[in-house]
Scaffold this active site. Structure first.
Site, PDB file in Angstrom:
ATOM      1  N   TYR A 132      48.816  29.155  16.896  1.00  0.00           N
ATOM      2  CA  TYR A 132      50.207  29.382  16.472  1.00  0.00           C
ATOM      3  C   TYR A 132      50.381  29.103  14.974  1.00  0.00           C
ATOM      4  CZ  TYR A 132      51.526  29.603  21.405  1.00  0.00           C
ATOM      5  OH  TYR A 132      51.643  29.964  22.727  1.00  0.00           O
ATOM      6  N   TYR A 150      57.907  33.130  24.459  1.00  0.00           N
ATOM      7  CA  TYR A 150      58.424  31.748  24.507  1.00  0.00           C
ATOM      8  C   TYR A 150      58.154  30.965  23.237  1.00  0.00           C
ATOM      9  CZ  TYR A 150      54.445  28.471  25.406  1.00  0.00           C
ATOM     10  OH  TYR A 150      53.340  27.660  25.295  1.00  0.00           O
ATOM     11  N   ARG A 151      57.296  31.495  22.377  1.00  0.00           N
ATOM     12  CA  ARG A 151      56.861  30.718  21.224  1.00  0.00           C
ATOM     13  C   ARG A 151      55.983  31.626  20.377  1.00  0.00           C
ATOM     14  NH1 ARG A 151      52.944  25.757  22.838  1.00  0.00           N
ATOM     15  NH2 ARG A 151      52.545  24.860  20.792  1.00  0.00           N
TER      16      ARG A 151
HETATM   17  C1  LIG Z   1      42.240  26.254  23.672  1.00  0.00           C
HETATM   18  C2  LIG Z   1      43.697  25.998  23.473  1.00  0.00           C
HETATM   19  C3  LIG Z   1      44.536  25.840  24.558  1.00  0.00           C
HETATM   20  C4  LIG Z   1      45.889  25.580  24.374  1.00  0.00           C
HETATM   21  N1  LIG Z   1      46.657  25.336  25.476  1.00  0.00           N
HETATM   22  C5  LIG Z   1      47.942  24.968  25.345  1.00  0.00           C
HETATM   23  C6  LIG Z   1      48.699  24.589  26.482  1.00  0.00           C
HETATM   24  O1  LIG Z   1      48.195  24.504  27.591  1.00  0.00           O
HETATM   25  N2  LIG Z   1      50.011  24.279  26.299  1.00  0.00           N
HETATM   26  C7  LIG Z   1      50.583  24.297  25.068  1.00  0.00           C
HETATM   27  O2  LIG Z   1      51.767  23.984  24.958  1.00  0.00           O
HETATM   28  N3  LIG Z   1      49.880  24.645  23.983  1.00  0.00           N
HETATM   29  C8  LIG Z   1      48.582  24.962  24.069  1.00  0.00           C
HETATM   30  N4  LIG Z   1      47.843  25.274  22.941  1.00  0.00           N
HETATM   31  C9  LIG Z   1      48.529  25.389  21.651  1.00  0.00           C
HETATM   32  C10 LIG Z   1      48.630  24.096  20.799  1.00  0.00           C
HETATM   33  O3  LIG Z   1      47.336  23.700  20.407  1.00  0.00           O
HETATM   34  C11 LIG Z   1      49.349  22.936  21.491  1.00  0.00           C
HETATM   35  O4  LIG Z   1      50.659  23.329  21.849  1.00  0.00           O
HETATM   36  C12 LIG Z   1      49.462  21.666  20.639  1.00  0.00           C
HETATM   37  O5  LIG Z   1      50.006  20.643  21.426  1.00  0.00           O
HETATM   38  C13 LIG Z   1      50.370  21.835  19.405  1.00  0.00           C
HETATM   39  O6  LIG Z   1      49.934  20.983  18.398  1.00  0.00           O
HETATM   40  P1  LIG Z   1      50.515  19.517  18.156  1.00  0.00           P
HETATM   41  O7  LIG Z   1      50.782  18.897  19.464  1.00  0.00           O
HETATM   42  O8  LIG Z   1      49.600  18.843  17.229  1.00  0.00           O
HETATM   43  O9  LIG Z   1      51.920  19.805  17.456  1.00  0.00           O
HETATM   44  P2  LIG Z   1      52.210  20.014  15.897  1.00  0.00           P
HETATM   45  O10 LIG Z   1      51.270  21.018  15.370  1.00  0.00           O
HETATM   46  O11 LIG Z   1      52.288  18.725  15.217  1.00  0.00           O
HETATM   47  O12 LIG Z   1      53.678  20.594  15.964  1.00  0.00           O
HETATM   48  C14 LIG Z   1      53.975  21.887  16.407  1.00  0.00           C
HETATM   49  C15 LIG Z   1      55.168  22.425  15.627  1.00  0.00           C
HETATM   50  O13 LIG Z   1      56.337  21.666  15.958  1.00  0.00           O
HETATM   51  C16 LIG Z   1      57.129  21.417  14.791  1.00  0.00           C
HETATM   52  N5  LIG Z   1      57.158  19.967  14.556  1.00  0.00           N
HETATM   53  C17 LIG Z   1      56.114  19.123  14.728  1.00  0.00           C
HETATM   54  N6  LIG Z   1      56.477  17.870  14.474  1.00  0.00           N
HETATM   55  C18 LIG Z   1      57.769  17.903  14.121  1.00  0.00           C
HETATM   56  C19 LIG Z   1      58.704  16.884  13.777  1.00  0.00           C
HETATM   57  N7  LIG Z   1      58.355  15.604  13.782  1.00  0.00           N
HETATM   58  N8  LIG Z   1      59.969  17.248  13.471  1.00  0.00           N
HETATM   59  C20 LIG Z   1      60.332  18.548  13.507  1.00  0.00           C
HETATM   60  N9  LIG Z   1      59.497  19.563  13.852  1.00  0.00           N
HETATM   61  C21 LIG Z   1      58.223  19.233  14.155  1.00  0.00           C
HETATM   62  C22 LIG Z   1      56.459  22.155  13.653  1.00  0.00           C
HETATM   63  O14 LIG Z   1      57.064  23.406  13.495  1.00  0.00           O
HETATM   64  C23 LIG Z   1      55.022  22.304  14.119  1.00  0.00           C
HETATM   65  O15 LIG Z   1      54.394  23.439  13.579  1.00  0.00           O
HETATM   66  C24 LIG Z   1      46.463  25.543  23.079  1.00  0.00           C
HETATM   67  C25 LIG Z   1      45.616  25.712  21.979  1.00  0.00           C
HETATM   68  C26 LIG Z   1      44.253  25.910  22.177  1.00  0.00           C
HETATM   69  C27 LIG Z   1      43.380  26.048  20.984  1.00  0.00           C
END
Ligand SMILES: Cc1cc2nc3c(=O)[nH]c(=O)nc-3n(C[C@H](O)[C@H](O)[C@H](O)COP(=O)(O)OP(=O)(O)OC[C@H]3O[C@@H](n4cnc5c(N)ncnc54)[C@H](O)[C@@H]3O)c2cc1C
Lengths: 513, 234
Positions: free
Chosen positions: A93, A469-470
């Site tokens: 994403y 959804y995203r």
């Molecule tokens: C193999 C694989 C499988 C995956 N499977 C899933 C899955 O099962 N479900 C799923 O949901 N995702 C999945 N993902 C996508 C993603 O990797 C996850 O959603 C992951 O949890 C998002 O990264 P993060 O938790 O570090 O959030 P971040 O990258 O830290 O945040 C995501 C976004 O939220 C906003 N944000 C973050 N922090 C803040 C804050 N403090 N205040 C305001 N806005 C903020 C920003 O816009 C940011 O870009 C997958 C990815 C891969 C590579």
């Protein structure tokens, strides 16, 4: 002073350097990075776009609410925008990169305190830098009878970032935003808002009652750029006495209709309490293989080839996985219903007693009980070249929808030569139809195709009434357009009211001032 | 002041790579004086041997020392947990790696968590969808600038087919002297290993970034595809 490579849009070099000096005073010089060797790591995107469009001007890593407030004062003074990430693992994403070039990434990883875990009321209150692994270890070290729900990049991602992007996990608490309860948010002017019951001084109900009084605000801080979330509460699931994960394999692609129609009533009635994972066999093949080892041709892998390959690997064309849980009696009653329903469909039922140590079963078992595992990353070896863009339309949980969406997808994927590696994740009444557009970033032509493929899928699905959804930083404006001009305008008016200088994550979800 | 003189001064202020900007192969007592240690990290791809060989060759004459490498076992990326600890114990050292895409996606995140400085990353594809050529996409900071053109020169001299794309991050770097030439007979992995070793040893002579394509006579020799290389300071 390090030279500046990328200036924020409309900010002079002189003003930017002044801002950097002030940021250094606030957080300490080691937590302000403007050197290329650090910046480059925040440009590692998988989405089909040029890194140059998403290169930040630098990185800020504050350690406290007060530091963020002071940073925002500087941002407002010099009109320097910040792109907030929590753990920054938004892979597929946009990872940690901003929607537009020339923002300072506000990396909240240092704010990683687990403030509270209440094992009686089953909730947690955490800062943004907390990872699922950290929380998992905390719970296990203390032997607390609690379960987490986490997305597939489990160990390395975190609950705040995932929830704020409205991500999903695989326990009954898998719709993460639904189970969040109370946020602390810094607004662009530095004010500190506590949502829900958090506005009452000394409230002890902030993490137990979501709604508070008056308009419910938490939603406007998800998938948005209206504030910076610095604390978030969420509910944890009591560890169930009995956990019964199971899989069901089906041999024909058309079986998906009856699969979903069978799951729907069981899900809505909560007989199956967890989301239901229904992966196409080619997804599972892709996690375990390199494409070049099993198929040597370009273009979308033809259905007959994919089916032969899937059968050869001993998996289903559709692979259902989910779990029952509760007391022994509850599980026994529900299992009778579930087993009967899937047997009647002719699926091959897999339970732990039969498959034992099978690594795929064990992996999914972990995933559905909120235990960190990173196995799904094997997916990136399928095509090679590091390209991945999730296309994730929402559908009603009806069998007929699956065939329609699958047909639309495959037609477009054919045109651009991308494989159908997909999963339907059945929620309560909806499904996320998640398609991983895997492509090779080393080939500019493939990158262009992946980009155009997503754009076309988006248009076609919107024309049929489907939204997604995203989305990723490459398509935020386009996706916002599909939800109509009024929604876009309301978002913009809220943005202008809360953040008149547009310093918070410009471009997030297509929201600009 | 000429643009190149200004750039050299910039580097001096930033405190890195100044040696590399002077002409010719640096003899680099500098790397030895800095006590640079290079740690290879590989994950059992089909081209590990050429890559490691390239690293060894690349370090000759740089003064940097080659440390014991890390070999990751193939299989479940979840097994990478130990690696983070391992990497955090290597503070101050430089890592030159070659991994598959799945594991590199996780290692990238570890490097960011550890506050590493990444000098260069390269993606390399040699799957059938790339025809009989290899494709390479580099992202370079100034201290690794021009790696694409050097790989292009070496592959072309071996008559291999390839397409190379280098994205430059950061300031423009003036050419630092005679273009680097590396032994093209080792295939892309060997050449990249040599180049990254020199980058990690502060012994790289920057050149221009660009896009290069060549239709050679030699068909692809390796079935490996979807690999990532990098050089980073921990
Ligand atoms: C193999 C694989 C499988 C995956 N499977 C899933 C899955 O099962 N479900 C799923 O949901 N995702 C999945 N993902 C996508 C993603 O990797 C996850 O959603 C992951 O949890 C998002 O990264 P993060 O938790 O570090 O959030 P971040 O990258 O830290 O945040 C995501 C976004 O939220 C906003 N944000 C973050 N922090 C803040 C804050 N403090 N205040 C305001 N806005 C903020 C920003 O816009 C940011 O870009 C997958 C990815 C891969 C590579």
């Amino acid at each position: 002073m390090q030279d500046v490579t990328v200036l924020p849009h409309g900010v002079s070099k002189g003003n930017f350097l002044k801002a950097i000096t002030e940021f250094r005073e606030i957080v300490g010089p080691e937590y302000v990075k403007t050197d290329d060797e650090h910046i480059i790591q925040y440009t590692k995107i998988m989405v089909p776009d040029d890194e140059a469009k998403h290169t930040p001007s630098g990185i800020l890593a504050p350690a406290s609410v007060e530091e963020i407030q002071r940073i925002l004062a500087v941002c407002n003074k010099y009109k320097v925008p910040v792109w907030t990430i929590s753990t920054g693992r938004n892979l597929g994403y946009g990872s940690a990169a901003p929607a537009t070039r020339g923002q300072m990434v506000l990396d909240l990883r240092r704010m990683n305190k687990i403030i509270e875990v209440d094992a009686e009321l089953c909730y947690a209150l955490v800062e943004p830098g907390v990872t699922y692994k950290q929380l998992y270890d905390y719970i296990h070290e203390r032997n607390l009878p609690l379960w987490l729900s986490m997305p597939l990049p489990s160990a390395i991602a975190g609950p705040v970032g995932n929830t704020l992007d409205r991500g999903v996990g695989y326990t009954p608490y898998g719709e993460h935003f639904l189970f969040s309860c109370g946020m602390e948010v810094i607004l662009a002017n530095g004010e500190l808002l506590r949502t829900g019951m958090g506005g009452i001084p000394n409230s002890n109900t902030w993490q137990v009652f979501k709604w508070g009084y008056g308009p419910y605000l938490d939603g406007i801080f998800t998938q948005s750029n209206f504030g910076i979330v610095t604390k978030m509460g969420f509910w944890l699931m009591p560890k169930p006495p009995v956990y019964k994960p199971f899989g069901v394999q089906f041999d024909n692609e058309a079986d998906i209709v009856k699969i979903i129609d069978t799951i729907r009533p069981l899900r809505i009635a909560n007989v199956i309490p967890s989301p239901v994972w229904v992966s196409h066999g080619l997804w599972d093949v892709a996690v375990m293989n390199k494409r070049a080892d099993v198929y040597g041709k370009p273009g979308r892998m033809p259905d007959d080839v994919a089916e032969a390959l899937i059968r050869k690997q001993g998996i289903g064309i559709w692979n259902v996985f989910t779990a029952l849980m509760g007391t022994e009696e509850q599980v026994a009653v529900n299992w009778k219903m579930v087993e009967g329903a899937f047997k009647a469909l002719g699926g091959k039922i897999l339970v732990e007693e039969d498959v034992g140590d099978d690594p795929v079963f064990q992996y999914r078992k972990s995933m559905f009980s909120g235990t960190p595992t990173l196995r799904e990353f094997g997916m990136y070896n399928w095509r090679g070249g590091g390209g991945s863009q999730w296309f994730a339309p929402v559908a009603q949980a009806r069998g007929s929808e699956t065939l329609k969406q699958m047909k639309m997808c495959k037609q477009t994927l054919d045109e651009y030569g991308i494989d159908y590696t997909a999963v339907f994740i059945v929620g309560w009444r909806d499904m996320h139809h998640v398609v991983d557009l895997l492509y090779d970033r080393t080939d500019p032509e493939e990158m262009r195709k992946a980009h155009d493929c997503y754009a076309k899928l988006l248009r076609q699905f919107a024309a049929e009434g489907y939204g997604i959804y995203r989305t990723s930083i490459a398509f935020m404006d386009e996706v916002a357009d599909t939800f109509g001009p009024v929604k876009k305008d309301v978002n913009r008016r809220i943005k202008r009211a809360l953040d008149p200088n547009g310093i918070l994550s410009p471009g997030k979800s297509g929201i600009h001032i | 002041m000429s643009a190149s003189r200004r750039a050299v001064l910039k580097w001096a202020v930033a405190g890195s790579g100044l040696v590399a900007l002077s002409g010719g192969w640096p003899t680099l007592a500098a790397a030895a004086a800095k006590g640079l240690e290079i740690v290879p990290l590989v994950g059992r791809s089909g081209v590990d041997a050429s890559f490691l060989d390239g690293i060894r060759t690349g370090l000759v004459g740089t003064g940097a020392a080659l440390s014991q490498g890390i070999l990751l076992q193939p299989g479940d990326p979840s097994a990478l947990e130990d690696l983070e600890q391992r990497l955090s114990s290597l503070r101050g050292r430089r890592v030159v790696g070659l991994l598959d895409e799945g594991r590199q996606a996780i290692v990238d995140e570890m490097l960011r968590d550890l506050g590493a400085k990444v000098m260069c990353t390269g993606r390399h594809s040699a799957g059938p969808h790339t025809g009989s050529s290899t494709n390479h996409r580099f992202a370079t900071t100034p201290c690794a600038r021009g790696i694409g053109s050097v790989l292009a020169g070496a592959l072309a001299s071996a008559s291999e087919s390839f397409a190379i794309h280098e994205t430059a991050f950061g300031a423009d770097v003036p050419p630092g002297g005679a273009p680097v030439r590396l032994d093209g007979s080792r295939g892309w992995a060997g050449i990249t290993g040599q180049a990254l070793a020199r980058v990690a040893a502060d012994a790289w002579i920057p050149g221009p970034a660009g896009h290069y394509r060549h239709l050679g006579l030699v068909a692809r020799t390796t079935a490996d595809h979807g690999l990532v290389t990098f050089a980073a300071q921990l």
